[in-house]
Design an enzyme around this catalytic site. Structure first.
Site, mmCIF file in Angstrom:
data_model
loop_
_atom_site.group_PDB
_atom_site.id
_atom_site.type_symbol
_atom_site.label_atom_id
_atom_site.label_comp_id
_atom_site.label_asym_id
_atom_site.label_seq_id
_atom_site.Cartn_x
_atom_site.Cartn_y
_atom_site.Cartn_z
ATOM 1 N N LYS A 36 7.959 -16.512 20.335
ATOM 2 C CA LYS A 36 8.878 -16.724 19.087
ATOM 3 C C LYS A 36 8.698 -18.313 18.860
ATOM 4 O O LYS A 36 8.799 -18.818 17.750
ATOM 5 C CB LYS A 36 10.533 -16.526 19.549
ATOM 6 C CG LYS A 36 10.989 -17.406 20.680
ATOM 7 C CD LYS A 36 12.287 -16.922 21.166
ATOM 8 C CE LYS A 36 12.893 -17.569 22.354
ATOM 9 N NZ LYS A 36 14.066 -17.058 22.967
ATOM 10 N N ARG A 131 25.901 -15.518 27.029
ATOM 11 C CA ARG A 131 25.208 -15.224 25.685
ATOM 12 C C ARG A 131 25.263 -13.882 25.646
ATOM 13 O O ARG A 131 26.481 -13.370 25.767
ATOM 14 C CB ARG A 131 23.838 -15.992 25.601
ATOM 15 C CG ARG A 131 23.422 -16.147 24.194
ATOM 16 C CD ARG A 131 22.032 -16.566 24.042
ATOM 17 N NE ARG A 131 20.911 -15.731 24.566
ATOM 18 C CZ ARG A 131 19.547 -16.013 24.432
ATOM 19 N NH1 ARG A 131 19.328 -17.397 23.741
ATOM 20 N NH2 ARG A 131 18.633 -15.407 24.582
HETATM 21 C C1 PLP Z 1 13.717 -17.124 24.356
HETATM 22 C C2 PLP Z 1 13.885 -16.016 25.368
HETATM 23 C C3 PLP Z 1 13.264 -15.945 26.297
HETATM 24 C C4 PLP Z 1 12.025 -16.872 26.715
HETATM 25 O O1 PLP Z 1 12.796 -18.003 27.122
HETATM 26 P P1 PLP Z 1 11.899 -19.521 27.438
HETATM 27 O O2 PLP Z 1 12.688 -20.157 28.129
HETATM 28 O O3 PLP Z 1 11.066 -19.991 26.259
HETATM 29 O O4 PLP Z 1 10.904 -18.919 28.564
HETATM 30 C C5 PLP Z 1 13.519 -14.779 27.284
HETATM 31 N N1 PLP Z 1 14.294 -13.930 26.878
HETATM 32 C C6 PLP Z 1 15.251 -14.083 25.821
HETATM 33 C C7 PLP Z 1 16.213 -12.991 25.797
HETATM 34 C C8 PLP Z 1 15.091 -14.955 25.133
HETATM 35 O O5 PLP Z 1 15.731 -15.159 23.950
#
Ligand code: PLP
Length: 375
Positions: A36, A131
């Protein structure tokens, strides 16, 4: 070259991803490579796939669809709960989605039926970060209804910590997730294929724990791209912290008084300028601002200090022998600066495919702090 630009070193990203894939494999944990922060760039996705990630994950359908258009055929997970308005797009382009809501699961089930596909789902459990997630006491009921839905397959459960409240993934909450997986399996006489423990913030726990229990997957973005663990933003040993850097060009360099003069009110972005120095300072202004990056997340090279930023100007103070007009200055980035500059249309994304991965690993003292500057 064009500035501002993000220099993305795909070889270093591949090295970082491969190092984490290999270390976690020793603990029976697979890696979903999260794309992302790279807006679903196929170059980054391919670097992750070469490194051996088991699947890709992204939070936005636009990014997932972009990867599909660019011929990425690997399994992709939608890692944000699908929007009810997008379930058709989700089942078309993603093999798996992370879910918490009954109405969305029902929507996915009928969308999958209509398009003659089957879609896998992972149920997210709330473990305290507040969250996304189903409350642990409600998980079994949700599993029961999901198992009755046609065209969708429950492949596991997962959790996400350290995002909204900064809750640390540790022995207790990870053991709770493992216990939930086992209790679901016992109650329903089934095997959960995937127990996805979290994100980059789980690495300290995953690499340090004596027993990682049932957790067999992590979803990693930041640690791969920035070489840092996000709990304390410390560099991870053996990883590049400069796989992605931001380059901006100097447009003014002058000695000016340290203190402003005239009556003082608000600035363009509200905050008052703070400079305790007196006398003159060498000020370099760069063509880089709030529209390009989160200036607070920039890590300047030695000899340059950031004094402030407006929409289009980054005001810095430079040591003697500082940059001249036309020089490029290279900055390290934190996650906030990275996502802002990736999403800014003003910032060129320069994907460097020719770098040699894994030849030498830079040991930078602090995440993203680099020395020297590009000429
Ligand atoms: C963004 C996200 C991740 C990855 O997080 P990082 O800190 O970039 O490794 C994993 N799981 C979910 C649900 C996320 O939103």
């Amino acid at each position: 070259m064009t500035a501002p630009r993000l220099d993305v070193d795909l070889g270093r990203i591949e090295h970082n991803a491969r190092t984490l894939v290999e270390r976690l494999a020793l603990r029976g944990i697979s890696v979903t490579g999260v794309t992302k922060a790279g807006l679903g760039s196929a170059d980054i996705a391919n670097a992750l796939l070469r490194a051996g990630v088991s699947a890709l994950g992204d939070s936005r359908m636009e990014n997932i669809e972009r990867m599909r258009r660019e011929q990425i055929t690997a399994p992709i997970s939608l890692i944000r709960s699908p929007m009810l308005s997008q379930v058709d797009r989700v089942v078309r382009s993603a093999e798996l989605s992370l879910n918490t809501e009954w109405s969305v699961l029902k929507g996915l089930s009928s969308a999958a039926g209509q398009s003659g596909r089957s879609h896998a789902v992972l149920l997210m459990v709330e473990l305290g970060d507040l969250r996304e997630g189903i409350m642990p006491d409600d998980l079994a009921d949700m599993v029961q209804v999901v198992l009755r839905l046609p065209n969708i397959t429950l492949i596991g459960i997962g959790a996400n910590l350290a995002c909204h409240s900064g809750v640390v993934p540790d022995h207790n909450n990870m053991a709770e997730l493992s216990a939930l997986a086992e209790s679901i399996e016992q109650t329903f006489g089934m095997r959960l294929e995937m127990v996805s423990g979290g994100n980059s913030a789980n690495l300290d726990w995953a690499l340090g724990a004596e027993d990682t229990g049932r957790i067999n997957n992590l979803r990693l973005g930041e640690a791969i791209l920035l070489g840092c663990e996000p709990l304390h933003r410390r560099p991870i040993e053996g990883l590049y912290t400069d796989a992605i850097t931001l380059v901006a060009e100097v447009i003014e360099f002058k000695a000016k008084p340290a203190r402003p003069w005239g009556a003082i009110a608000q600035t363009a972005f509200g905050q008052a300028p703070a400079d305790a120095a007196s006398g003159d300072r060498s000020r370099a202004i760069l063509a880089l601002g709030q529209q390009d990056v989160d200036p607070a997340g920039l890590l300047p090279p030695a000899g340059i200090r950031i004094l402030g930023a407006s929409g289009d100007h980054l005001i810095t103070c430079a040591d003697s022998g500082g940059p001249v007009v036309g020089d490029e200055v290279r900055f390290g980035l934190n996650y906030s600066a990275l996502v802002r500059s990736m999403t800014s249309p003003y910032v060129l994304k320069a994907m460097n495919r020719n770098s040699a991965a894994g030849l030498c690993v830079s040991q930078t003292p602090e995440c993203g702090v680099l020395s020297g500057r590009a000429g």
